[in-house]
Design a protein around this motif. Structure first.
Motif, PDB file in Angstrom:
ATOM      1  N   HIS C  69       0.834  -1.207   0.000  1.00  0.00           N
ATOM      2  CA  HIS C  69       0.000   0.000   0.000  1.00  0.00           C
ATOM      3  C   HIS C  69       0.869   1.258   0.000  1.00  0.00           C
ATOM      4  N   VAL C  70       1.916   1.210   0.803  1.00  0.00           N
ATOM      5  CA  VAL C  70       2.802   2.372   0.878  1.00  0.00           C
ATOM      6  C   VAL C  70       3.518   2.605  -0.454  1.00  0.00           C
ATOM      7  N   ALA C  71       3.913   1.517  -1.083  1.00  0.00           N
ATOM      8  CA  ALA C  71       4.667   1.637  -2.335  1.00  0.00           C
ATOM      9  C   ALA C  71       3.831   2.243  -3.460  1.00  0.00           C
ATOM     10  N   CYS C  72       2.519   2.004  -3.410  1.00  0.00           N
ATOM     11  CA  CYS C  72       1.653   2.517  -4.480  1.00  0.00           C
ATOM     12  C   CYS C  72       1.812   4.029  -4.656  1.00  0.00           C
ATOM     13  N   GLU C  73       2.083   4.709  -3.556  1.00  0.00           N
ATOM     14  CA  GLU C  73       2.133   6.175  -3.631  1.00  0.00           C
ATOM     15  C   GLU C  73       3.390   6.680  -4.339  1.00  0.00           C
ATOM     16  N   VAL C  74       4.496   6.000  -4.165  1.00  0.00           N
ATOM     17  CA  VAL C  74       5.758   6.506  -4.717  1.00  0.00           C
ATOM     18  C   VAL C  74       6.036   5.975  -6.122  1.00  0.00           C
ATOM     19  N   LEU C  75       5.212   5.057  -6.541  1.00  0.00           N
ATOM     20  CA  LEU C  75       5.363   4.451  -7.859  1.00  0.00           C
ATOM     21  C   LEU C  75       4.911   5.428  -8.941  1.00  0.00           C
ATOM     22  N   LYS C  76       5.605   5.403 -10.088  1.00  0.00           N
ATOM     23  CA  LYS C  76       5.201   6.271 -11.200  1.00  0.00           C
ATOM     24  C   LYS C  76       4.823   5.425 -12.420  1.00  0.00           C
ATOM     25  N   PRO C  77       4.062   6.022 -13.339  1.00  0.00           N
ATOM     26  CA  PRO C  77       3.675   5.254 -14.537  1.00  0.00           C
ATOM     27  C   PRO C  77       4.905   4.654 -15.222  1.00  0.00           C
ATOM     28  N   GLY C  78       4.790   3.403 -15.593  1.00  0.00           N
ATOM     29  CA  GLY C  78       5.898   2.706 -16.247  1.00  0.00           C
ATOM     30  C   GLY C  78       6.722   1.854 -15.311  1.00  0.00           C
ATOM     31  N   ASP C  79       6.565   2.052 -14.010  1.00  0.00           N
ATOM     32  CA  ASP C  79       7.350   1.269 -13.047  1.00  0.00           C
ATOM     33  C   ASP C  79       6.811  -0.155 -12.901  1.00  0.00           C
ATOM     34  N   VAL C  80       7.682  -1.029 -12.419  1.00  0.00           N
ATOM     35  CA  VAL C  80       7.273  -2.369 -11.996  1.00  0.00           C
ATOM     36  C   VAL C  80       7.527  -2.465 -10.494  1.00  0.00           C
ATOM     37  N   LEU C  81       6.534  -2.919  -9.753  1.00  0.00           N
ATOM     38  CA  LEU C  81       6.696  -3.057  -8.307  1.00  0.00           C
ATOM     39  C   LEU C  81       7.312  -4.419  -7.993  1.00  0.00           C
ATOM     40  N   VAL C  82       8.385  -4.399  -7.193  1.00  0.00           N
ATOM     41  CA  VAL C  82       9.076  -5.631  -6.806  1.00  0.00           C
ATOM     42  C   VAL C  82       8.958  -5.785  -5.290  1.00  0.00           C
ATOM     43  N   VAL C  83       8.249  -6.827  -4.856  1.00  0.00           N
ATOM     44  CA  VAL C  83       7.958  -7.007  -3.433  1.00  0.00           C
ATOM     45  C   VAL C  83       8.692  -8.242  -2.897  1.00  0.00           C
ATOM     46  N   ALA C  84       9.588  -8.014  -1.947  1.00  0.00           N
ATOM     47  CA  ALA C  84      10.275  -9.110  -1.274  1.00  0.00           C
ATOM     48  C   ALA C  84       9.620  -9.342   0.084  1.00  0.00           C
ATOM     49  N   CYS C  85       9.995 -10.451   0.726  1.00  0.00           N
ATOM     50  CA  CYS C  85       9.452 -10.751   2.054  1.00  0.00           C
ATOM     51  C   CYS C  85      10.602 -11.168   2.962  1.00  0.00           C
ATOM     52  N   SER C  86      10.538 -10.775   4.224  1.00  0.00           N
ATOM     53  CA  SER C  86      11.651 -11.048   5.139  1.00  0.00           C
ATOM     54  C   SER C  86      11.774 -12.520   5.519  1.00  0.00           C
ATOM     55  N   SER C  87      10.747 -13.315   5.249  1.00  0.00           N
ATOM     56  CA  SER C  87      10.932 -14.767   5.371  1.00  0.00           C
ATOM     57  C   SER C  87      10.109 -15.462   4.307  1.00  0.00           C
ATOM     58  N   ASP C  88      10.285 -16.763   4.207  1.00  0.00           N
ATOM     59  CA  ASP C  88       9.611 -17.568   3.190  1.00  0.00           C
ATOM     60  C   ASP C  88       8.115 -17.616   3.501  1.00  0.00           C
ATOM     61  N   ASN C  89       7.293 -16.983   2.666  1.00  0.00           N
ATOM     62  CA  ASN C  89       5.869 -16.875   2.973  1.00  0.00           C
ATOM     63  C   ASN C  89       5.049 -16.786   1.688  1.00  0.00           C
ATOM     64  N   ALA C  90       3.959 -17.571   1.607  1.00  0.00           N
ATOM     65  CA  ALA C  90       3.161 -17.619   0.390  1.00  0.00           C
ATOM     66  C   ALA C  90       1.773 -17.016   0.576  1.00  0.00           C
ATOM     67  N   ASP C  91       1.564 -16.250   1.626  1.00  0.00           N
ATOM     68  CA  ASP C  91       0.225 -15.701   1.867  1.00  0.00           C
ATOM     69  C   ASP C  91      -0.174 -14.716   0.761  1.00  0.00           C
ATOM     70  N   GLY C  92      -1.486 -14.570   0.597  1.00  0.00           N
ATOM     71  CA  GLY C  92      -2.032 -13.797  -0.520  1.00  0.00           C
ATOM     72  C   GLY C  92      -1.970 -12.298  -0.282  1.00  0.00           C
ATOM     73  N   ALA C  93      -0.796 -11.725  -0.487  1.00  0.00           N
ATOM     74  CA  ALA C  93      -0.562 -10.325  -0.154  1.00  0.00           C
ATOM     75  C   ALA C  93      -1.111  -9.356  -1.184  1.00  0.00           C
ATOM     76  N   PHE C  94      -1.587  -9.860  -2.299  1.00  0.00           N
ATOM     77  CA  PHE C  94      -1.992  -8.994  -3.405  1.00  0.00           C
ATOM     78  C   PHE C  94      -3.233  -9.571  -4.059  1.00  0.00           C
ATOM     79  N   GLY C  95      -4.231  -8.705  -4.317  1.00  0.00           N
ATOM     80  CA  GLY C  95      -5.464  -9.152  -4.952  1.00  0.00           C
ATOM     81  C   GLY C  95      -5.987  -8.129  -5.934  1.00  0.00           C
ATOM     82  N   ASP C  96      -7.236  -8.273  -6.296  1.00  0.00           N
ATOM     83  CA  ASP C  96      -7.747  -7.447  -7.396  1.00  0.00           C
ATOM     84  C   ASP C  96      -7.862  -5.968  -7.038  1.00  0.00           C
ATOM     85  N   LEU C  97      -8.070  -5.629  -5.761  1.00  0.00           N
ATOM     86  CA  LEU C  97      -8.159  -4.206  -5.426  1.00  0.00           C
ATOM     87  C   LEU C  97      -6.798  -3.533  -5.614  1.00  0.00           C
TER      88      LEU C  97
END
Lengths: 229, 229, 229, 229, 229, 229
Positions: C69-97
């Motif tokens: 959510h925080v990253a959405c604000e600093v992102l500009k058109p044309g960017d790709v968001l790259v999300v890492a996680c501090s441990s091995d985790n497969a939870d559904g962090a991203f959805g249609d909203l």
């Protein structure tokens, strides 16, 4: 055995191969007594791929695809290339250039116990590939393995000339000399299944069609009315 | 409990089931407090499959699918069959003949903590299956398990008559008596999401829509201008 | 570094990005000396997705998607968001909203070292996502990570502003300052490959095109006639 | 091949077996050209176990250990029992009673591509076991496999009478007729290593002992002074 | 159910617990019809650990160990703490301070479907822990789960007050009300096994002791003399 | 970056390294804000191993250990060698000869994102090794990587000269310039923990020591008397 390429192999009868391809992996696996099935991590790169042919076998080493290039020369139209690896490795040993080459030389498909890349173009050219992984990781050409000696691919020993059948369910190996016998057994199985399928479609139970009730009772299965809570 | 088949179970209200199916897995999971979701290895055999229904449960043993045959008899139209296994096993316990039978008897789908085969034909007949793996490996009919007693399937306890909802996101279980409540909560969630979706489409930030800035600041989040290098 | 958001980053040249996107993952990976490729578990949520852009990076914690959510604000058109996680985790962090939000703000895609949900709607809206898993598991907003500092995502260090290229073969990172050089090397590689592809299509062997026979002989490769049995 | 027990097999020469056991897995694997090594998931149940012998082979089915019982009869003192499984399965097919039996009949150890249980007692009785997993899960005796026909165990084809060598590094197979040749090559390798070990202990570099500098330079290795930052 | 702590639970009979602990995991699992065994990834942190007790259950969330702290208060001497997690997570939710606390309050051990850290000190203090992984990854205290409601831990449903038995073979759950019955069945099994063990030690075959030859012949097992090659 | 060896690196302060080694992995990881911890698959080859030192880094390629030999030359007494691999590979890149060399040259230990062999002898000589796997699989010397440039090892970016601390809990990286600060924070943490440990040993609850009750209540935690059934 590293360092050896066997140029000529016995191949299986073309009509038996055609019959096995038509039957598909699950039926062939059953028809030969539930043997020969590769481990389920061996998956098609694109859904709907289907192939069968005599196996040209190759052993590669991790991060190295040299023997695939070597195998291209000894392969004949109608063959399926089966590539094993001397250790567990998912690097991208195969891509669209090799697919172009295999297709041009008449290969029916590839079974690859390593990674595949260029899966977009390979899907477009409809070249059938089953692999352990999809990975763009590049490989070197530095260590010799062998071609057309026995390999273990996804848990199954494959000898040159054995038949490999592959579809959406995975990959199964049929020993070369068993081809006709297995094809015949598979066709008989299909006929029986067609009859049973028709009965099941009408709503009959497999418990009755396969006469399972007595066996279940002997094993102690009991029915209670329920609901329990 | 091996050796027991419970013939009758309580089933959930059909309109609640329909409402839950429409909502889909992610919304239902959220609407009941983020519980009931099976582990993510439980995947649809074909993309786009969608199903919901009262669970008829079965426990099989590794390499053995006998109890699926037994379960077919007690299943009623609209049910979803949920098959667990007493150990970790990916053998192909279900194929096109059983799919034909389940479809003929009105089953809405299958959740299978083992492997599925004949995925080509099953996709063509559009019978919804979620499974742990795709494998053509044949199974025997030798050991009795049970039907319509509680099972653990992909990490979730499922009791007979609980509702199972499945789509491309996976599979979620809703306790039978919670069905109406969860459906209502899900529908309210959907309404809120529709409003938020419209705002997000206009470019508003979730930081503002969900009022997150204060919480982030309290947790110590700091902004620096950058670029840092 | 938890608790820091860097608002501005250097971005790569748009024409270099466009060139890299056209080349695709496998060619870019080769063109920069076989580096930068993420581990093969990072897969597209839908086949055919393709994206390239400057990386906005975020670190989340297991079961928590607040920094997206925080990253959405600093992102500009044309960017790709790259999300890492501090441990091995497969939870559904991203959805249609969140997909709606990223799309509205001009993001080209998402690389997510956690799970993705709502894959049906995301496929329909054709928003490109590569993730470690598909999972509807909900996440909390409780722990701060960081935005636009270096992360390790699927085995690769990504700095803000590095270029990320993704397609059906996976995801590769190109250091920002290498963009033009890699694009040029990739285009030269493509030209050579086009020539070789044409030769392979005619049935020439890669053994000859790449002049491998001498090297193989030096490594001791021997040909025998066969068949051996 | 299910349903067949071969009672007699050729066995390897006892002195060659003793030599191979002394050399250990890593040396034997190298001495036969880096072949025959089982996949690294095959681990000793207790550290320090060591065994070598002629292989008596058995194929079991998932969740079923019947063929281990059958194999006990045809096994002779000095043999190692090698048990494969027709699919990926970790159930506890072997425990302290079977260990008691194998020990009483003179078996040198067990290589088990399934799970082992009773690991406390087995460690106390110092019976050497290598297995894929530790699991107390019970197995049935319901389906026949075979004994003393070739199997694939942890990725390696093992024929009856082949030699199996196992220690803390894992398990390696030596083809029966190669035993003496491999033992000799291994002993020569050990002599060379003893010389090199002494030089390395004095602080000499392997770069110099193995004369690697020229090869590295040819591959383009460059030294820079540093530090770089 | 998140947000609930049940302070009091029924506990099992102490003598039954003692009997089950003495029998060990494999025997208990068999004695209750091969049920209740956790998946084999649940392993002791140190070899030789052994524990049995009434289960106090807790549900944690990924990367969060708050509920372990809460559970410490309701736990009584002799209990075993069973910690499940709402998703697949290996973070280090438990370390030497919590071990000190559990030990001080009389807990017999911990079954943890997350990661354990401080394994050196925990081994020294001989506090029995079975976990999914060893990981030093720190966890937060941010999200409430529940205590003393049913959980699924390593594939098994555990209700508060059920008995948990753990040793080098893994972990098995016995329903509270079955304790005495299972203990008795286990003791009978042990007596039979003692007789059989003595016969096996003398070299008798299990084929004869368990009278398997007839069943094998009925399934079609055939003996051939061999050697085959 | 393949093909480059950086001969000299900055090293961390010896007293800070000694302090960090004494603190151990879990405390160091916490003391630097829960960062730097390698993935939990990185495990000690023998229990009780403990090491800390400035990192000399090397990148190898799958099935190839050449750069370990190269790294031996630039390593100084007190260093820890950190070996990454360009793809996921478990081959046995390190054995007793290299261990002899590293020990002779004063290395404190090895962190290896590949496989280790000769684990018996390495345990006897008490040379500390953490690796991804144990495997006797031999490797070649054919492809150059690099030495003393940044690597990603088990999910963590390690730069030459960063400090690596390893024990039975795993491996953690501390940025070189943070060494003293982290050591101090760790020692303070230890002091606090000593106080808390003493209180916990007396039976006090962590709920009270850390004052958690208010936070739990705010999150909605409710206590009910029970037993519930």
């Amino acid at each position: 055995m590293n360092g050896t390429v066997v140029k000529n192999i016995h191949r299986a009868d073309a009509s038996a191969i055609a019959a096995l391809e038509k039957l598909g992996v699950a039926t062939v696996h059953e028809a030969q007594g539930r043997s020969g099935l590769m481990l389920p991590y061996m998956r098609p790169v694109w859904r709907g791929a289907r192939a069968a042919g005599s196996a040209v076998t190759a052993l590669c080493h991790p991060g190295d695809n040299w023997m695939i290039h070597v195998a291209c020369e000894v392969l004949k139209p109608g063959d399926v290339l089966v590539v094993a690896c001397s250790s567990d490795n998912a690097d991208g040993a195969f891509g669209d250039l090799l697919a172009t080459s295999l297709k041009a030389r008449g290969a029916k498909g590839l079974i690859l116990d390593m990674g595949c890349r260029d899966v977009g173009p390979i899907t477009e050219m409809a070249f059938p590939v089953w692999s352990k992984a999809i990975s763009a990781r590049g490989t070197v050409k530095g260590t010799v393995g062998y071609v057309n000696l026995p390999v273990v691919c996804a848990g199954i020993t494959v000898k040159p000339g054995d038949i490999v059948v592959a579809d959406d369910d995975g990959v199964v190996m049929v020993p070369r000399l068993d081809a006709a016998k297995v094809a015949k057994a598979g066709e008989e199985r299909e006929k029986k299944e067609a009859v049973n399928r028709a009965r099941l479609q009408k709503g009959e139970l497999s418990l009755d069609i396969y006469d399972m009730r007595k066996g279940l009772a002997e094993k102690g299965l009991k029915y209670v009315d329920g609901p329990l809570e």
